[in-house]
Design a protein around this motif. Sequence first.
Motif, PDB file in Angstrom:
ATOM      1  N   ILE A  67      -5.718   4.732  -0.075  1.00 40.15           N
ATOM      2  CA  ILE A  67      -5.195   3.247  -0.291  1.00 40.15           C
ATOM      3  C   ILE A  67      -5.336   2.426   0.840  1.00 40.15           C
ATOM      4  N   TRP A  68      -6.204   1.475   0.674  1.00 48.64           N
ATOM      5  CA  TRP A  68      -6.360   0.494   2.178  1.00 48.64           C
ATOM      6  C   TRP A  68      -5.787  -0.943   1.784  1.00 48.64           C
ATOM      7  N   GLY A  87       0.748  -1.288   0.015  1.00 53.48           N
ATOM      8  CA  GLY A  87      -0.171  -0.002  -0.106  1.00 53.48           C
ATOM      9  C   GLY A  87       0.736   1.309  -0.068  1.00 53.48           C
ATOM     10  N   ALA A  88       1.997   1.283   0.834  1.00 53.76           N
ATOM     11  CA  ALA A  88       2.822   2.229   0.789  1.00 53.76           C
ATOM     12  C   ALA A  88       3.495   2.512  -0.623  1.00 53.76           C
ATOM     13  N   VAL A  89       3.952   1.697  -1.069  1.00 55.42           N
ATOM     14  CA  VAL A  89       4.724   1.836  -2.546  1.00 55.42           C
ATOM     15  C   VAL A  89       3.362   2.364  -3.783  1.00 55.42           C
ATOM     16  N   VAL A  90       2.197   1.702  -3.724  1.00 49.32           N
ATOM     17  CA  VAL A  90       1.400   1.884  -4.512  1.00 49.32           C
ATOM     18  C   VAL A  90       0.927   3.363  -4.304  1.00 49.32           C
ATOM     19  N   ARG A 136      10.190  -1.710  -4.491  1.00 47.85           N
ATOM     20  CA  ARG A 136       9.351  -0.877  -5.353  1.00 47.85           C
ATOM     21  C   ARG A 136       8.933  -1.438  -6.342  1.00 47.85           C
ATOM     22  N   PHE A 137       9.664  -1.522  -7.355  1.00 49.15           N
ATOM     23  CA  PHE A 137       9.433  -2.211  -8.471  1.00 49.15           C
ATOM     24  C   PHE A 137       8.652  -3.399  -8.699  1.00 49.15           C
ATOM     25  N   THR A 138       8.904  -4.173  -7.549  1.00 53.58           N
ATOM     26  CA  THR A 138       8.231  -5.608  -7.623  1.00 53.58           C
ATOM     27  C   THR A 138       6.962  -5.316  -7.099  1.00 53.58           C
ATOM     28  N   MET A 139       6.524  -4.350  -6.158  1.00 50.61           N
ATOM     29  CA  MET A 139       5.136  -4.179  -5.780  1.00 50.61           C
ATOM     30  C   MET A 139       4.322  -3.695  -6.905  1.00 50.61           C
ATOM     31  N   LEU A 140       5.161  -3.142  -7.649  1.00 50.07           N
ATOM     32  CA  LEU A 140       4.456  -2.286  -9.061  1.00 50.07           C
ATOM     33  C   LEU A 140       4.257  -3.185 -10.276  1.00 50.07           C
ATOM     34  N   THR A 141       4.559  -4.340 -10.160  1.00 51.50           N
ATOM     35  CA  THR A 141       4.561  -5.479 -11.177  1.00 51.50           C
ATOM     36  C   THR A 141       3.338  -6.383 -11.294  1.00 51.50           C
TER      37      THR A 141
END
Length: 581
Positions: free
Chosen positions: A356-357, A148-151, A427-432
């Motif tokens: 963002i939850w 949630g933090a990264v997104v 970060r990138f992994t959380m956004l893939t």
Amino acid sequence: MLQTQTLYSEFSGYLAAALDALEAAVVLPGGLNRGAITVEPPRDASHGDLSTNAAMVLAKPAGTNPRALAEALVAELAKLPAVTEASIAGPGFINLRLSDATWIAELRTIAALAASYGRSNLGGGSTVNVEYVSANPTGPMHMGHCRGAVVGDALATLLKWSGHNVIREYYVNDAGGQVDVLARSVHMRYREALGEDVGEVPEGLYPGDYLVPVAQALAAEFGDTYAAAPEADWLVLFRTRAVAAMLVMIKEDLALLGIEHDLFSSEAELQAAGKPEQAEAWLRAHDLVYDGILEAPKGKTIEDWEPVALPLFRSAKFGDDQDRPIKKSDGKWTYFGADLAYHFQKAESADALVDIWGADHAGTVKRIRAAVAALTEGAGKQIPFEVKLVQMVQLLRNGEPVKMSKRSGNFVTLADVVREVGKDVVRFTMLTRKPEAQMDFDFAKVVEASKDNPVFYVQYAHARIRSTLRKGAVEGIVPADAALDRLGEEELALVKLAAQFPRLVEAAAVAREPHRVAFFLYDLAAALHSYWNLGNDKPEKRFIVAQDQALSGARLYLAAQIGQLIRNGLAILGVEAVEEM
RNA sequence: GCACCCAUAGCUCAGCUGGAUAGAGUGUCGCCCUCCGAAGGCGAAGGUCGCAGGUUCGAAUCCUGCUGGGUGCACCA
């Protein structure tokens, strides 16, 4: 410097002009809804550079057939100097092929806008409040908070790129029961610091060692003043100190991820300011809050359940299972009661709200959305409010689940993970993955530096470009725009992909989906690597061609712009672009 | 029992808010290092987009109902 005109929006304009011309010639009736018309690259590049569905969308309301309308439109569009070919395909698609000069001009645009290429004024400067993280201030951040933090952070940057004013906000839940538990936990550690043997940490208190320094500081400052004192004497003091210390820790954890909020809003301050009372009064006046009996929860048996009368919000009217209490039987505000006032407060200084939850809070979305809609409408300005639910991340190590339990105190902290695999990888992994899909995070896979790993693949593309530019410089060849007309089909294919970046950023912002940027970067990196590999077999396709300084300069110019674009995309995601690997 | 999310190639996932012949990585199979970077490159095979209806010029995408998986369902936060 803001880019307001992209190649695609420019052609939307041309298309609109062509439609106007057809209206003027009475080929097309006036006043048709053009909302469904798109201008986009065809899925298959062999169809052309641009494609529009205009003829298919308008044919029916215009009382004509798609092919006939398409023919009339093609005749108009073919007049444009940038268009080298306009054709009709399939059920009525209009495909346009654009001149090389048009793409070369776009390449120059990338160079001119540089770090701003991809920014737009889509948001028109309107303010969006993005609330994310908002972890309880009772301990360090753990991996459950990470996605949630990264997104949220990437989304905030994305919205900024799209012309919004963005407020990054963190809601500090410093008023509920859990911070009292925190205070008691610190008190126990405080007695321990004074030399008392407290034994095992009792059930129900936070066992983490991270409370020890807070307690030691209190012991040093106040001695044994509060050791045997009744709770009422120290609770507020200990709570305040503990929350402050936890927030320092949390901010440090967030900094490891490159996250910095603009605003930390305190629930305690909100309550002290009487905001929940104001909200309650308004809701009561509009019959949205009433004193009623809380129903027994369904599908779950609770041993000591008994009916109580509480002030209830009519959330059942908005699709919720039942009406929800805004106050507890002890007279304190429920989380929900304070939260609706908090959102109302946020709405005062923003044009739109995004929360963002974690998916575990999905059950509370309906009530808060209903309450916020009622309050903001009542205040005369309807503020769009979206909740983005981010699904759970399962932590794995070589395929084996890693246990996370905050209660036991041995949870996986975010700091540990960032130290182990690095900020960029996290970060990138959380956004893939799109946020609403569950994901696995396997330490073993994620640190693997290979093509399997999108982070390295994208960073490698950038490093490769940089190393090529360095090599060129050594040989006295620098990026030059003098001979850009010598760029051929393969090179322009890269430009065509790159040119999609602005519209992709806009679409991602509208959909609130930062992961699209990550996938675009992967595609761009793949295209770059693919072009690079042409040079393996064909030396004449390399960026630097020894005998041809002009061509090399043009190709390095292209490489430099692709590198810039990768940096722009990574900047949105908050990931570093590396010089070498 | 109810609510929300998910279901696409053997596996992990995209699919630009309704477009054309559904894509990528990985795995499998076959080729390729005297090379500006081979932790790589080229190619092939691999699909009833969970199932069944519906909406329309057109559906992986929208609607309804099922099936399977996840999450949550006191006045907690």
